[in-house]
Motif scaffolding. Structure first.
Motif, PDB file in Angstrom:
ATOM      1  N   VAL A 242       0.837  -1.204   0.000  1.00  0.00           N
ATOM      2  CA  VAL A 242       0.000   0.000   0.000  1.00  0.00           C
ATOM      3  C   VAL A 242       0.870   1.253   0.000  1.00  0.00           C
ATOM      4  CG1 VAL A 242      -1.726   1.296   1.298  1.00  0.00           C
ATOM      5  CG2 VAL A 242      -1.893  -1.189   1.132  1.00  0.00           C
ATOM      6  N   VAL A 243       1.937   1.253   0.802  1.00  0.00           N
ATOM      7  CA  VAL A 243       2.813   2.428   0.865  1.00  0.00           C
ATOM      8  C   VAL A 243       3.505   2.656  -0.466  1.00  0.00           C
ATOM      9  CG1 VAL A 243       4.940   3.327   1.895  1.00  0.00           C
ATOM     10  CG2 VAL A 243       3.158   2.352   3.356  1.00  0.00           C
ATOM     11  N   PHE A 244       4.041   1.594  -1.051  1.00  0.00           N
ATOM     12  CA  PHE A 244       4.788   1.764  -2.300  1.00  0.00           C
ATOM     13  C   PHE A 244       3.877   2.228  -3.426  1.00  0.00           C
ATOM     14  CE2 PHE A 244       6.843   0.122  -6.216  1.00  0.00           C
ATOM     15  CZ  PHE A 244       8.016   0.861  -6.129  1.00  0.00           C
ATOM     16  N   ARG A 245       2.689   1.642  -3.524  1.00  0.00           N
ATOM     17  CA  ARG A 245       1.764   2.086  -4.565  1.00  0.00           C
ATOM     18  C   ARG A 245       1.316   3.521  -4.313  1.00  0.00           C
ATOM     19  NH1 ARG A 245       3.361  -1.716  -8.006  1.00  0.00           N
ATOM     20  NH2 ARG A 245       2.787  -3.807  -7.334  1.00  0.00           N
ATOM     21  N   SER A 246       1.252   3.913  -3.053  1.00  0.00           N
ATOM     22  CA  SER A 246       0.898   5.303  -2.742  1.00  0.00           C
ATOM     23  C   SER A 246       2.012   6.265  -3.168  1.00  0.00           C
ATOM     24  CB  SER A 246       0.616   5.453  -1.244  1.00  0.00           C
ATOM     25  OG  SER A 246      -0.487   4.662  -0.865  1.00  0.00           O
ATOM     26  N   LEU A 247       3.268   5.834  -3.019  1.00  0.00           N
ATOM     27  CA  LEU A 247       4.375   6.652  -3.526  1.00  0.00           C
ATOM     28  C   LEU A 247       4.227   6.873  -5.027  1.00  0.00           C
ATOM     29  CD1 LEU A 247       7.514   5.125  -1.718  1.00  0.00           C
ATOM     30  CD2 LEU A 247       6.125   7.054  -1.012  1.00  0.00           C
ATOM     31  N   LEU A 248       3.902   5.809  -5.739  1.00  0.00           N
ATOM     32  CA  LEU A 248       3.711   5.937  -7.183  1.00  0.00           C
ATOM     33  C   LEU A 248       2.515   6.832  -7.492  1.00  0.00           C
ATOM     34  CD1 LEU A 248       4.336   2.250  -8.343  1.00  0.00           C
ATOM     35  CD2 LEU A 248       5.926   4.183  -8.437  1.00  0.00           C
ATOM     36  N   ALA A 387      11.880  10.521   1.400  1.00  0.00           N
ATOM     37  CA  ALA A 387      12.961  10.894   0.487  1.00  0.00           C
ATOM     38  C   ALA A 387      12.854  10.109  -0.816  1.00  0.00           C
ATOM     39  CB  ALA A 387      14.315  10.646   1.158  1.00  0.00           C
ATOM     40  N   ALA A 388      12.540   8.819  -0.708  1.00  0.00           N
ATOM     41  CA  ALA A 388      12.332   8.023  -1.922  1.00  0.00           C
ATOM     42  C   ALA A 388      11.172   8.576  -2.733  1.00  0.00           C
ATOM     43  CB  ALA A 388      12.075   6.562  -1.547  1.00  0.00           C
ATOM     44  N   ASN A 389      10.142   9.041  -2.044  1.00  0.00           N
ATOM     45  CA  ASN A 389       9.010   9.653  -2.731  1.00  0.00           C
ATOM     46  C   ASN A 389       9.451  10.907  -3.491  1.00  0.00           C
ATOM     47  OD1 ASN A 389       6.112  10.093  -3.273  1.00  0.00           O
ATOM     48  ND2 ASN A 389       6.376  11.841  -1.917  1.00  0.00           N
ATOM     49  N   ASN A 390      10.313  11.710  -2.881  1.00  0.00           N
ATOM     50  CA  ASN A 390      10.798  12.916  -3.550  1.00  0.00           C
ATOM     51  C   ASN A 390      11.592  12.585  -4.813  1.00  0.00           C
ATOM     52  OD1 ASN A 390       9.623  14.497  -1.593  1.00  0.00           O
ATOM     53  ND2 ASN A 390      11.503  14.763  -0.403  1.00  0.00           N
ATOM     54  N   ILE A 391      12.363  11.519  -4.763  1.00  0.00           N
ATOM     55  CA  ILE A 391      13.108  11.093  -5.955  1.00  0.00           C
ATOM     56  C   ILE A 391      12.141  10.686  -7.065  1.00  0.00           C
ATOM     57  CG2 ILE A 391      14.711   9.366  -6.872  1.00  0.00           C
ATOM     58  CD1 ILE A 391      15.945   9.263  -4.024  1.00  0.00           C
ATOM     59  N   LEU A 392      11.146   9.884  -6.698  1.00  0.00           N
ATOM     60  CA  LEU A 392      10.150   9.472  -7.690  1.00  0.00           C
ATOM     61  C   LEU A 392       9.391  10.674  -8.244  1.00  0.00           C
ATOM     62  CD1 LEU A 392       8.705   6.278  -5.954  1.00  0.00           C
ATOM     63  CD2 LEU A 392      10.185   6.350  -7.970  1.00  0.00           C
ATOM     64  N   ASN A 393       9.056  11.633  -7.364  1.00  0.00           N
ATOM     65  CA  ASN A 393       8.372  12.840  -7.832  1.00  0.00           C
ATOM     66  C   ASN A 393       9.204  13.551  -8.898  1.00  0.00           C
ATOM     67  OD1 ASN A 393       6.399  12.298  -5.967  1.00  0.00           O
ATOM     68  ND2 ASN A 393       6.982  13.915  -4.547  1.00  0.00           N
ATOM     69  N   ALA A 394      10.503  13.716  -8.613  1.00  0.00           N
ATOM     70  CA  ALA A 394      11.378  14.417  -9.562  1.00  0.00           C
ATOM     71  C   ALA A 394      11.448  13.668 -10.891  1.00  0.00           C
ATOM     72  CB  ALA A 394      12.776  14.571  -8.954  1.00  0.00           C
ATOM     73  N   LEU A 395      11.565  12.342 -10.825  1.00  0.00           N
ATOM     74  CA  LEU A 395      11.627  11.557 -12.061  1.00  0.00           C
ATOM     75  C   LEU A 395      10.339  11.686 -12.874  1.00  0.00           C
ATOM     76  CD1 LEU A 395      13.385   8.318 -10.747  1.00  0.00           C
ATOM     77  CD2 LEU A 395      14.371  10.071 -12.228  1.00  0.00           C
ATOM     78  N   PHE A 396       9.215  11.646 -12.197  1.00  0.00           N
ATOM     79  CA  PHE A 396       7.934  11.769 -12.892  1.00  0.00           C
ATOM     80  C   PHE A 396       7.764  13.162 -13.492  1.00  0.00           C
ATOM     81  CE2 PHE A 396       7.066   7.717 -11.262  1.00  0.00           C
ATOM     82  CZ  PHE A 396       5.831   7.256 -11.682  1.00  0.00           C
ATOM     83  N   MET A 397       8.247  14.197 -12.808  1.00  0.00           N
ATOM     84  CA  MET A 397       8.150  15.554 -13.354  1.00  0.00           C
ATOM     85  C   MET A 397       9.046  15.716 -14.581  1.00  0.00           C
ATOM     86  SD  MET A 397       8.016  17.673  -9.763  1.00  0.00           S
ATOM     87  CE  MET A 397       7.974  19.302 -10.514  1.00  0.00           C
ATOM     88  N   ILE A 398      10.222  15.114 -14.528  1.00  0.00           N
ATOM     89  CA  ILE A 398      11.098  15.139 -15.704  1.00  0.00           C
ATOM     90  C   ILE A 398      10.435  14.397 -16.858  1.00  0.00           C
ATOM     91  CG2 ILE A 398      13.306  14.314 -16.612  1.00  0.00           C
ATOM     92  CD1 ILE A 398      14.461  14.780 -13.769  1.00  0.00           C
ATOM     93  N   ALA A 399       9.834  13.249 -16.546  1.00  0.00           N
ATOM     94  CA  ALA A 399       9.143  12.488 -17.584  1.00  0.00           C
ATOM     95  C   ALA A 399       8.002  13.288 -18.195  1.00  0.00           C
ATOM     96  CB  ALA A 399       8.618  11.179 -17.004  1.00  0.00           C
ATOM     97  N   SER A 400       7.298  14.066 -17.369  1.00  0.00           N
ATOM     98  CA  SER A 400       6.197  14.875 -17.895  1.00  0.00           C
ATOM     99  C   SER A 400       6.699  15.917 -18.872  1.00  0.00           C
ATOM    100  CB  SER A 400       5.431  15.547 -16.747  1.00  0.00           C
ATOM    101  OG  SER A 400       6.134  16.656 -16.230  1.00  0.00           O
ATOM    102  N   ALA A 401       7.857  16.523 -18.569  1.00  0.00           N
ATOM    103  CA  ALA A 401       8.423  17.522 -19.479  1.00  0.00           C
ATOM    104  C   ALA A 401       8.828  16.877 -20.808  1.00  0.00           C
ATOM    105  CB  ALA A 401       9.620  18.201 -18.825  1.00  0.00           C
ATOM    106  N   LEU A 402       9.450  15.695 -20.721  1.00  0.00           N
ATOM    107  CA  LEU A 402       9.876  15.012 -21.944  1.00  0.00           C
ATOM    108  C   LEU A 402       8.678  14.585 -22.792  1.00  0.00           C
ATOM    109  CD1 LEU A 402      12.755  12.793 -20.469  1.00  0.00           C
ATOM    110  CD2 LEU A 402      12.986  14.913 -21.791  1.00  0.00           C
ATOM    111  N   ILE A 403       7.646  14.053 -22.133  1.00  0.00           N
ATOM    112  CA  ILE A 403       6.469  13.595 -22.872  1.00  0.00           C
ATOM    113  C   ILE A 403       5.715  14.772 -23.480  1.00  0.00           C
ATOM    114  CG2 ILE A 403       4.211  12.483 -22.622  1.00  0.00           C
ATOM    115  CD1 ILE A 403       5.504  10.609 -20.590  1.00  0.00           C
ATOM    116  N   ALA A 404       5.588  15.868 -22.713  1.00  0.00           N
ATOM    117  CA  ALA A 404       4.925  17.057 -23.261  1.00  0.00           C
ATOM    118  C   ALA A 404       5.690  17.583 -24.467  1.00  0.00           C
ATOM    119  CB  ALA A 404       4.806  18.135 -22.189  1.00  0.00           C
TER     120      ALA A 404
END
Length: 644
Positions: A242-248, A387-404
């Motif tokens: 539940v925690v890991f899926r919530s991070l995602l 902290a792991a959540n913050n890393i995932l957040n940054a990766l997802f934001m970078i991915a959003s810029a690339l996909i856009a």
């Protein structure tokens, strides 16, 4: 000393009428304003720097069109490099000391930045952008790990809502202040320099009033390798599905938000035909919408962790993102217009409403996920999970810029990007909810208890926040388990009559909830013994086990005799070394409703038998020690609660 209870004398979970009362208390108010000023200063600095490079400073090696991208990338880079290390610091050291140290670092960075602004030195300001990203990276794990140590379970959703609201308001005010100060003729650079230093000094002064919060893992040995530590943090998060899926899920929300925020300038100019004020209005509407959604979470959850709001938020995000596509694509070409002319056209109000509502539902989506992570993580490594959540957040934001960027390069319009994002959100959210059915189950429970019935709970302070316990409740209807789900902030494992699994829809719901079917020993010995084995596993794991001691749904509305199965469960628990208290509970006013069994005809045959939105309740009594439990005594306790 237990770090989770060291502030017990400060926290009074039932004393505060709502989340705004926290702003009057030292355990929350100084922290809130510290993080508010930090977020405001980040954005004041970044936006003022972007405006200067775009409009005022001529730098051949940094074209204006690339300035925003470079500044954003430099700010995010420390999240990827140092989040793992900062999470270890937040677990190892007193969080108040960490907060004050980080705010002192902010002053030093802003003093350097002030010199860069006054001298017009872009390289110095780029360095400060990276350092402010480092400042935010260090503060992030402390920010979200601090709250569960000073707030009770009943306050956690409201506290997170206040923090999220404050963050987005601070982002908005920082951007507005940065743009206004940078545009001041003749004194813009000096004004920005003074503003950044002043906000940093004010943040450090407020941080001095944050009360001491002890370390949760003072013996931790720091691993300075960010790559191996990041991997280790992700493995820690995966210990709880539940925690890991919530991070995602949270990271996806940042992907979703970044897709919209990055397109606001193009949306305002190319689609809405508005000027810079219209672009600013879009940011205001988006920020205010998220703030309102975040604040609504406490009200809608009745001051408990309510992850049933997450699917509701996901539905709203997708629905209004898709409608925004239809609202924006049909706008006719027009001359560039100012704010007044923009607001004078009715078609533009639909765009603003869609934007406000999708951001409001994003607030409903994210706040319960943050609260769930804070509650379900082990305190000793909570900051490292964040902290792991913050890393995932940054990766997802970078991915959003690339996909856009890829979508724009492929010829997609801005409204089409919104359509893609809305559909993708529906797909991703559905996937996450199928992997973690607890979200969907809690959503169903929220709908039944808030929209089908007017459900009120008395004595919910008797529900244990941690540890094994047995919930013993009367059995009035086929949705009793759903209502108990709605009453408890923790997941419940239900021991239920095997025949209820044959009921259409509800049977599938209970199977999804992994309820434990039990049958009479004479009828099905294998199911009987398997049920008690699974019940013992729940208690050994420190979970909540709910039983209906009557053995079936009442046929006449009267409380039936309690069977002896609960004694077998307690005996097995004692043999396993588990002392599980029994919590007596009574569902009231439910007899005669659509889901209760009334002859002739039975249940679920007359939808309007009691009318719509009828009032029902749950009374929760004080726990009974396992040594004092007897079926007759427990029945008496439940009968007393029925009369309360």
């Amino acid at each position: 000393m237990n770090p989770e209870t060291s502030l017990a004398g400060v926290a009074q979970p039932h004393a505060d009428p709502n989340q705004f009362a926290l702003l009057q208390q030292r355990r929350f108010a100084p922290f809130f304003w510290t993080q508010f000023l930090g977020a405001a200063n980040d954005n004041l600095f970044k936006f003022a720097f972007t405006v200067m490079v775009t409009y005022q400073l001529s730098v051949s090696w940094l074209p204006p069109a690339m300035a925003g991208l470079v500044i954003g990338a430099l700010f995010i880079l420390p999240f990827l490099l140092f989040s793992a290390t900062s999470g270890q610091f937040a677990d190892k050291y007193d969080k108040t000391r960490m907060i004050r140290w980080v705010k002192s670092l902010e002053i030093a960075i802003m003093l350097v930045a002030a010199g860069g602004f006054i001298a017009g030195q872009v390289p110095v300001l780029l360095l400060c952008t990276f350092l402010m990203g480092l400042h935010s990276t260090l503060f992030g794990p402390v920010k979200y790990a601090y709250l569960p140590q000073v707030l009770s379970e009943r306050e956690l959703t409201g506290g997170n809502g206040m923090v999220e609201m404050g963050t987005f308001v601070a982002i908005l005010l920082g951007n507005v202040a940065g743009g206004l100060l940078a545009a001041l003729p003749g004194v813009g650079h000096a004004s920005v320099a003074a503003g950044c230093v002043l906000v940093a000094l004010l943040g450090r002064a407020v941080a001095q009033f944050v009360p001491p919060v002890p370390a949760t893992d003072p013996g931790l040995r720091i691993n300075w390798n960010p790559f191996t530590e990041t991997w280790r943090n992700l493995q820690l998060a995966q210990q709880s599905v539940v925690v890991f899926r919530s991070l995602l899920g949270i990271s996806w929300m940042w992907f979703f938000g970044a897709m919209f925020l990055s397109q606001f300038p193009s949306l305002a100019k190319e689609v809405l035909h508005g000027d810079e004020q219209v672009a600013s209005l879009l940011l205001v509407v988006f920020s205010v919408g998220i703030g309102i959604g975040a604040l609504l979470c406490e009200r809608l959850s009745r001051r408990h962790l309510e992850i049933g709001l997450v699917p509701l938020g996901a539905i709203g995000m997708s629905g209004f993102a898709i409608d925004l596509y239809f609202a924006a694509r049909s706008l006719p070409p027009a001359q560039a217009m100012g704010l007044a002319a923009f607001l004078a056209q009715g078609a533009h109000w639909r765009v603003l409403l869609d934007l406000a509502l999708l951001s409001l539902f994003a607030g409903l989506y994210s706040v319960p996920m943050y609260a769930l992570i804070q509650m379900r993580c082990q305190p000793t490594h909570r900051a490292r999970i964040i902290a792991a959540n913050n890393i995932l957040n940054a990766l997802f934001m970078i991915a959003s810029a690339l996909i856009a960027g890829a979508l724009l390069a492929a010829g997609c319009t801005v409204p089409q990007i919104f359509l893609f994002t809305g559909i993708a959100n529906a797909v991703v959210a559905s996937y996450i909810f199928m992997l973690v059915p607890e979200y969907l189950l809690r959503c169903v429970a929220w709908v039944v208890s808030r929209l089908v019935y007017r459900f009120e709970v008395q004595g919910d302070e008797n529900l244990p926040a941690t540890g094994a316990a047995i919930l013993a409740c009367n059995h009035v209807s086929f949705v009793d388990a759903v209502l108990l789900m709605a009453a408890s902030p923790r997941p419940i494992s239900f021991l239920m009559d095997h025949r209820i699994f044959r009921v259409p829809v509800l049977g599938g719901l209970f199977r999804l909830a992994k309820a434990i079917p039990v049958a009479p020993q004479q009828e099905d010995p294998a199911t009987y013994h398997a049920a008690f084995e699974r019940a013992a596993q729940v208690l050994r794991a420190g979970g909540l086990l709910a039983i209906f001691p009557e053995g079936g749904v009442t046929r006449d509305g009267q409380l039936q005799e309690f069977k002896g199965g609960i004694m077998k469960i307690l005996e097995r628990a004692r043999a396993d070394g588990v002392q599980a208290p029994v919590i007596p509970m009574a569902l009231t006013n439910l007899w005669g409703s659509y889901f209760s069994r009334i002859e002739p005809g039975g249940a679920m045959v007359r939808p309007w038998r009691r009318g719509f939105y009828s009032r029902v309740g749950l009374n929760v009594g004080p726990p009974v020690a396992p040594s004092g439990v007897q079926p007759a005594l427990l029945r008496t306790r439940v009968a007393d609660l029925l009369r309360a």
